[in-house]
Structure formats: structure tokens, C-alpha cells
Design an enzyme around this catalytic site. Structure first.
Site, PDB file in Angstrom:
ATOM      1  N   GLU B 170       0.908  -1.204  -0.061  1.00  0.00           N
ATOM      2  CA  GLU B 170       0.144   0.064  -0.024  1.00  0.00           C
ATOM      3  C   GLU B 170       0.895   1.291   0.096  1.00  0.00           C
ATOM      4  OE1 GLU B 170      -4.080  -1.164   1.957  1.00  0.00           O
ATOM      5  OE2 GLU B 170      -2.739  -0.846   3.267  1.00  0.00           O
ATOM      6  N   ASP B 299      -1.892  -9.164  18.434  1.00  0.00           N
ATOM      7  CA  ASP B 299      -0.691  -9.642  17.670  1.00  0.00           C
ATOM      8  C   ASP B 299       0.380 -10.566  18.573  1.00  0.00           C
ATOM      9  OD1 ASP B 299      -1.842  -8.218  15.871  1.00  0.00           O
ATOM     10  OD2 ASP B 299      -0.248  -6.854  15.449  1.00  0.00           O
TER      11      ASP B 299
END
Lengths: 418, 418
Positions: B170, B299
């Protein structure tokens, strides 16, 4: 075909940018130089500092504003020196020759000879300073919430603003709303209403450039909002997180300096008479004596106009001067050999907000205050912001803040990461 | 009445914030601690870095999000240590005792043992890093415009992105659009289309967590946009403004690191098995072995769920774990003495944009790309942004950028002022 005349513009503030936008001639090209990449709408900088607006809301890259002007080259650079004999400006990597020079460098913070104060205070002239104020004030309240020592807490929750001109008054009002009202819902341990916002001014009233009636109204609004006014008091000393005013030592994590400005030091290199603030005396047409090819416009010009009015250091004056010099140069390049007209300042009035729904405004004989003045302040600032996107973004932020009582840009980066 | 149970939450990212928002019990109070004052919507951080969004558009003060929750205390602080025997967390100025601890500290940049590379690159985990990338890249092009040496110009106009996961892809796409297309209208001396955006990846394809078909589509989009792909190439060395990849030295003013992450170092203090990335193995219910009162979510958890799926390090998983632990604790405080249910990850699909009107998306068996995927990406990100103001601000910025081809937040502060 003769080579095109080269016009060098120093500074992309209200004066330099207006000149560049208004001047256009097939026989000329412009190089405009600013040390930042953006034109900054300074009148709303205090709202960035107090978490009401985001940085891109009030700034726009100079290159973007001028991208359709093929005759304009934008450089992000700082002029190192000016040689009005050789007609050159020295930049970091190159030396530019000019046929005409428009100096619009604006003002920098001034500490009246106490330059050591600079490191203990934050001024409000750039996005960087606005970001640092936001970071300093918001971080102080976060720290206060995370510790228990009452005197340390009070120090962290104290903000001193030095100077009660429009910037200082607007700043103190916005800080008071933020800390005493907005924070109230958000904190659990500290009592934000115990925060102290102290406004220090050497003169006997706030907003000395306004009428006494307007000053009194502004003062009343500030007091109603809980701002502590210290009038007739000069700053005696400033050290780390401590300021001495009228013999009183005030411990304050955040000290904001809006008390004095002086001309950009580069203005000293221009030939002519400089006043105490470093501003340079100009001829009635805004050019320098003996140098009709050099103009000084905006705050740095020391000029009494053709109507006998001292031109004030405000953005409308800078824009008017930019337009005036643009017309003079267009006429000269068209070889209309008439005498240059003198500059005439048109006072369109002035306004300052003091928090939510309160402001003072003066237009010649007309003075008003309260909600109508505040509403007018909003409208005028929206109209003068550069760019549709900025206007829309600011309008939405304001609508949100007004209805929700929550300025929407209260994020900051942890200071130690810097 | 017994004292309320104290739940301490470390981290206000997707996991910690979701837990805090979902958990509510009359017999408990929460203290949530984050080293920043804001919850950050990380998936859009690359847009702040490339001038598409302003910082407050994608971040909201944690205190503001939780201001109505009288049972929640928000502290901006960093945990110094965790003692799971004494059940305490040591902060900067105080030690907190907990009955339950929810560790949701997230990941930090990892350089695979080459920690010296950190100072020559910029990661993308915080607003501060996004601001520094914007400043570095935009300032490099301004410098290139202001000087004439061709090789120095090329160096300034080269950006290397290391790591072709979603963030790297991105980022490279957005950088290519910014430098090769948007800048084209704005600069006079340099040719922005000669800028180089180089994407380096050790694996043999981009977006390795996607299907090969999606990878191929993303790769084609990137190449069409002029991004130079260096696949199968590990980074050999990074020094100041220089990176060596596959034996080739590339001089680049801006080097962006999205190649590796590891668990926040504090996670090492938790008892249990840590994997190579520093993530900690949890029981099926997200608690630590032998410490049913301590949970690791988001995470940092190394967990294969009850369906045999390894829970990925993505924001939907973190939010689902937050919700799961909230339900477990509510049940226990209600003295429902049933066994804790195991966590089950629900894969809602994943998406990545590659510049204007292009994206790849995968939802189970369904894969799509191009404009439909891009439009869906916009919609989903708007929905998941926290707060109405943010959604409105981002929507307007995107509409403006899409119609005008001009991202609206390309202002930066002059680096030397920092």
C-alpha cells in the site's frame, strides 16, 4: 525577443503569495522562495495549538496553490543573503539574479534582548510551534493524571500566556475552554477546573490596538472563562517551567510567548532605515529609497501611508501591499510611464475571538461583541482560508466542536519519541 | 460489599480498546494504559505518511473514546515491568495491583538482529513515524527542485520500501502515485516521473498471505504504476541513505522499513513459551498457562485456535480476542462456573489497496480485484474507523483526492526545526 524580467519573491505568507497570485505578465517570470513548503493561515494557528484543527486544515503547499502558473517557480529554501548592488539573492545551493525583488519575509519571535527565554517558552509563528504547544499542554495533563503529588500536579496544570494581543487573548480563551470544560468529562483523578490559565500583559488592558470598550468586553469574557489576568505586569525572568511576574514566581509546565515580534533578521541586510523592531522604512509605493526595483511588503515594512495612517502588521495590510506592488510592476512592464501611485491602506476592521460564541469586532465606528461578532469571525475566516478543501475541513471541525463541545484534533505524539 | 475487581489493560490498540469497550460489570473497574494518548487506526497510517490524510483523521484520544465510562481510568504511561506472582504492574510513578491483566501491547519494528538499520530507516507503526516519512519524502523532492546535480537529484528522488506485505504494498502504491503523478503538475525543474519507487521483498511474490492469483494481480498493478519490484532479494546492508540489495547498492534519501515486526519487549517478562517473534503461547481461552488471570490478546498471542487455524496478526483477530476475553470475565464475575470457551477466529477476509481505484480482496473462496475491491476497501475502512468525526473527515479527504487527484495533507514542518 528580450529575456523575461526575473522577479524574486522572498516569503510565501499573505504578502508574497498575494503578490505572486495577482501579478502576471507575459514578459516576466517569478521565483518565490519560502523556508517552509506551505503557506500558513496564521490567524487560526492557535486552534491547531489547542487541538481544534489539524495542521493540513490551515496550511497548503505553496507549489499546489501556484501549480497552474507555468511562469512561477516555487523553491523551498532560505535566502542566505541579499546584495542590492549586484541584484542577487544567495540561496543554499545557487545564487539568483533578479530584476525586481519583493521582500515579504514577515516577523519572528522577539524576546526583548532576553534570548535565553526562547528555550523555556514556545512561540506561535509556525506549524511546528503549534504542534509543540499542543504536545506540551496535553502531555502535561496526562502526566498530572498519572501521578499523585499535589504541587507537581498544579504545576503541570498551569499554563502561562505572555502577551495579550489578539494571539495571546485567543490562545488564553481556547486554552481555558479546553482545560476547564472539555477535559472535565475525560479525566478521573485530576480536577481540570483547577487548572490555571494565566495571561500576562505589560500594558494596562488586553487588546491595546482596540478601543477601550472592546478591551473591557474582551477582559470580561476572559474573566468569566476563568482566565487569570495579570495586567500592568512585565515579565522579570523565565527559567525552565518557571516564570517571574511582578515579583511572583509562577511554576508552570507550559509557557507560551506571544509578547513580541521583530522583522526577519535578513531584513537588516536591506539598505535603509530600520526601526526598533527591525522593520525597514519604505517609500510611499513600498519600494526602498534609492532602489525602486526592491519592495518591502507586509509586516516588515515601516510605512505611514498617503492618508497619514501607520500601516499595521496585519494580514489584510500585507495582502493589499502585495496587490499594490503587483499593479505597479504590471504597469511598468507595460511601459506605462506614469508615476507610481502611493500605497493607501484600507482598514477593513479587526476581530478577535474569546472562546465559544464570544468575540469582539471593530469596523471603523462600528463595534460589536458577543455572538454576532463571533459568528462574523467564523464566516470571515472561512472565506479567507485558501482552498475549498481547507474551508470544508475547517467548517466541519467547527460544526463538530460546536455541537459536541469537543475539539477534534487532540492527538499528539509522545514527546520522548521526538 | 466486596472491593471491586481491578482489571488492568496494557495497550489501547484494537485488542485492548475492544476489550475495554465490550467488558462492563458493576463489580469491576478497569485501568487502561497506553504510552500514546490516542488509539491509532493503523491500517490507514500509510495515507498519513503519503500526505493523503491528517493525523487527527485516523487517531482519537483514548480518554475521549472512553469518557462516558466512569468505571474506566485511562493512563498515558508505559509499563516498566510486570510481576505475575505479586500481580502487579509497575508504571512510571506508581505500582498497580491487578486481579485480572489483559496484555495487548502489540508489535514493534524488528530488524532481524541488524538493529543499526533502525537509524537509517523509518518504520510505520506510529503517527510520529508517519509524520517523519511524509517529511522525509516531501522534503527530498523540495531539495531536488532547489539544486542541479543530476546524481544527487536522483538520490533524493528515490524511495525504497522494504517488505511487500500489505503495508509495504500500500505504501509503495501510494508513493508512486504521489511522486509520479501528483507531483508532475507541481514541479518545474525536476521531472517527477523519473522518481524511483523500489519495493524489496525476500519472498518470491508480494502479499504472501494472499493467494497466488491475488499476488499476481497486485504485482501487475504495482508494475503498471511504475513501482520497481525486487523479489527474492534479501537486504544485505543499510547505511545512511544507502541500501544494498542483491549485491546492488541503491542510493536513496528515503528508506522505509515494513519488513519485520516482533512483540513488544515487555511480553518477554510474561511466564511461558515465546516464539522467534517474541509472541507468547496462550491457552485456548487466550490466558497464560498457570495464570488464568492473565490474558495475552492481539498480535502478541501465539495461538492455534479450536478449529486448528493459526490466529493471524491482523486487527479483526485482535478485536475478536478482546471481545472473547470480555465475555469470559463477565461470566466469571457473574459467578457462572462454567468452563471457559476456547477462542475461535472468524476470518472475515482481507484486503489491500494498490493506489487509486485498484485493490485485491479475499473472502474465503471469493477473490476479487480492481475497482470493486477498491470500493469495498474504502467502505470497510470508513465503517471501522472510530468516531463519526473521523469518518466524515476521511470521507471528505478521499472524495477531494479522488476528484482532484490531489491528496490534501501534503504540508510538513521544515526538518531542521525539529
Amino acid at each position: 525577443m528580450p529575456e523575461k524580467k526575473h522577479i524574486v519573491v522572498l516569503g510565501a505568507g499573505f504578502g508574497g503569495l498575494t503578490f505572486t497570485q495577482k501579478f502576471r505578465h507575459s514578459n516576466a517570470r517569478i521565483t518565490i522562495i519560502d523556508r517552509q513548503n506551505h503557506h500558513l493561515f496564521q490567524p487560526l494557528l492557535y486552534q491547531v495549538a489547542t487541538g481544534g484543527l489539524a495542521m493540513p486544515d490551515i496550511a497548503e503547499p505553496v507549489r499546489t496553490i501556484l501549480s497552474r502558473r507555468e511562469d512561477v517557480q516555487v523553491l523551498m529554501d532560505s535566502a542566505q543573503s541579499i546584495d542590492t548592488e549586484k541584484k542577487t539573492v544567495e540561496l543554499s545551493h545557487q545564487t539568483l539574479h533578479y530584476d525586481y525583488l519583493v521582500v515579504a519575509l514577515g516577523m519572528v519571535n522577539s524576546y526583548f534582548g532576553n534570548d535565553a527565554w526562547a528555550q523555556h517558552t514556545i512561540g506561535l509563528k509556525s506549524l511546528n510551534e503549534a504542534r509543540r504547544i499542543r504536545q506540551r499542554v496535553l502531555n502535561a495533563f496526562e502526566q498530572a493524571e498519572a501521578l499523585h503529588d499535589p504541587s507537581e500536579r498544579q504545576r503541570l496544570m498551569t499554563v502561562v500566556v505572555v502577551g495579550a494581543g489578539p494571539t495571546g487573548v485567543e490562545m488564553a480563551g481556547a486554552l481555558s475552554e479546553l482545560t476547564k470544560r472539555v477535559f472535565k468529562k475525560d479525566f478521573r483523578s485530576i480536577k481540570p477546573e483547577q487548572s490555571r490559565i494565566i495571561l500576562v500583559e505589560a500594558a494596562d488592558r488586553v487588546l491595546t490596538m482596540y478601543s477601550e470598550a472592546s478591551s473591557a468586553k474582551a477582559q470580561k469574557s476572559l474573566e468569566r472563562m476563568g482566565v487569570e489576568l495579570k495586567l500592568n505586569q512585565a515579565v522579570e525572568d523565565i527559567s525552565e517551567a518557571c516564570i517571574t511576574v511582578g515579583g511572583e514566581r509562577i511554576e508552570a509546565e507550559s509557557i507560551i510567548w506571544t509578547a513580541g515580534v521583530q522583522a526577519n533578521p535578513l531584513v537588516n541586510q536591506l539598505p535603509g532605515d530600520h526601526n526598533r523592531k527591525g522593520q525597514i522604512a519604505t517609500e510611499p509605493d513600498c519600494s526602498l529609497r534609492g532602489h525602486p526595483e526592491v519592495f518591502a511588503i507586509g509586516d516588515i515594512a515601516d510605512l505611514v501611508d498617503c492618508k497619514g495612517v501607520r500601516v499595521p502588521g496585519v494580514s489584510p495590510a500585507a495582502m493589499q501591499m502585495g496587490r499594490h506592488v503587483a499593479r505597479i510592476l504590471e504597469d511598468e512592464l507595460n511601459e506605462k510611464s506614469k508615476a507610481r501611485p502611493p500605497f493607501a491602506y484600507l482598514d477593513k476592521g479587526s476581530m478577535a475571538t474569546i472562546g465559544r460564541s464570544s468575540a469582539v469586532a471593530e469596523f471603523g465606528k462600528f463595534q460589536f461583541s458577543g455572538f454576532p461578532a463571533w459568528f462574523l469571525w467564523l464566516a470571515v475566516h472561512l472565506v479567507f482560508l485558501i482552498g475549498f478543501r481547507n474551508r470544508l475541513a475547517v467548517l466541519i471541525q467547527w460544526m463538530y466542536a460546536y455541537t459536541k463541545y469537543r475539539p477534534g484534533a487532540r492527538v499528539f505524539e509522545k514527546p520522548t519519541q521526538n
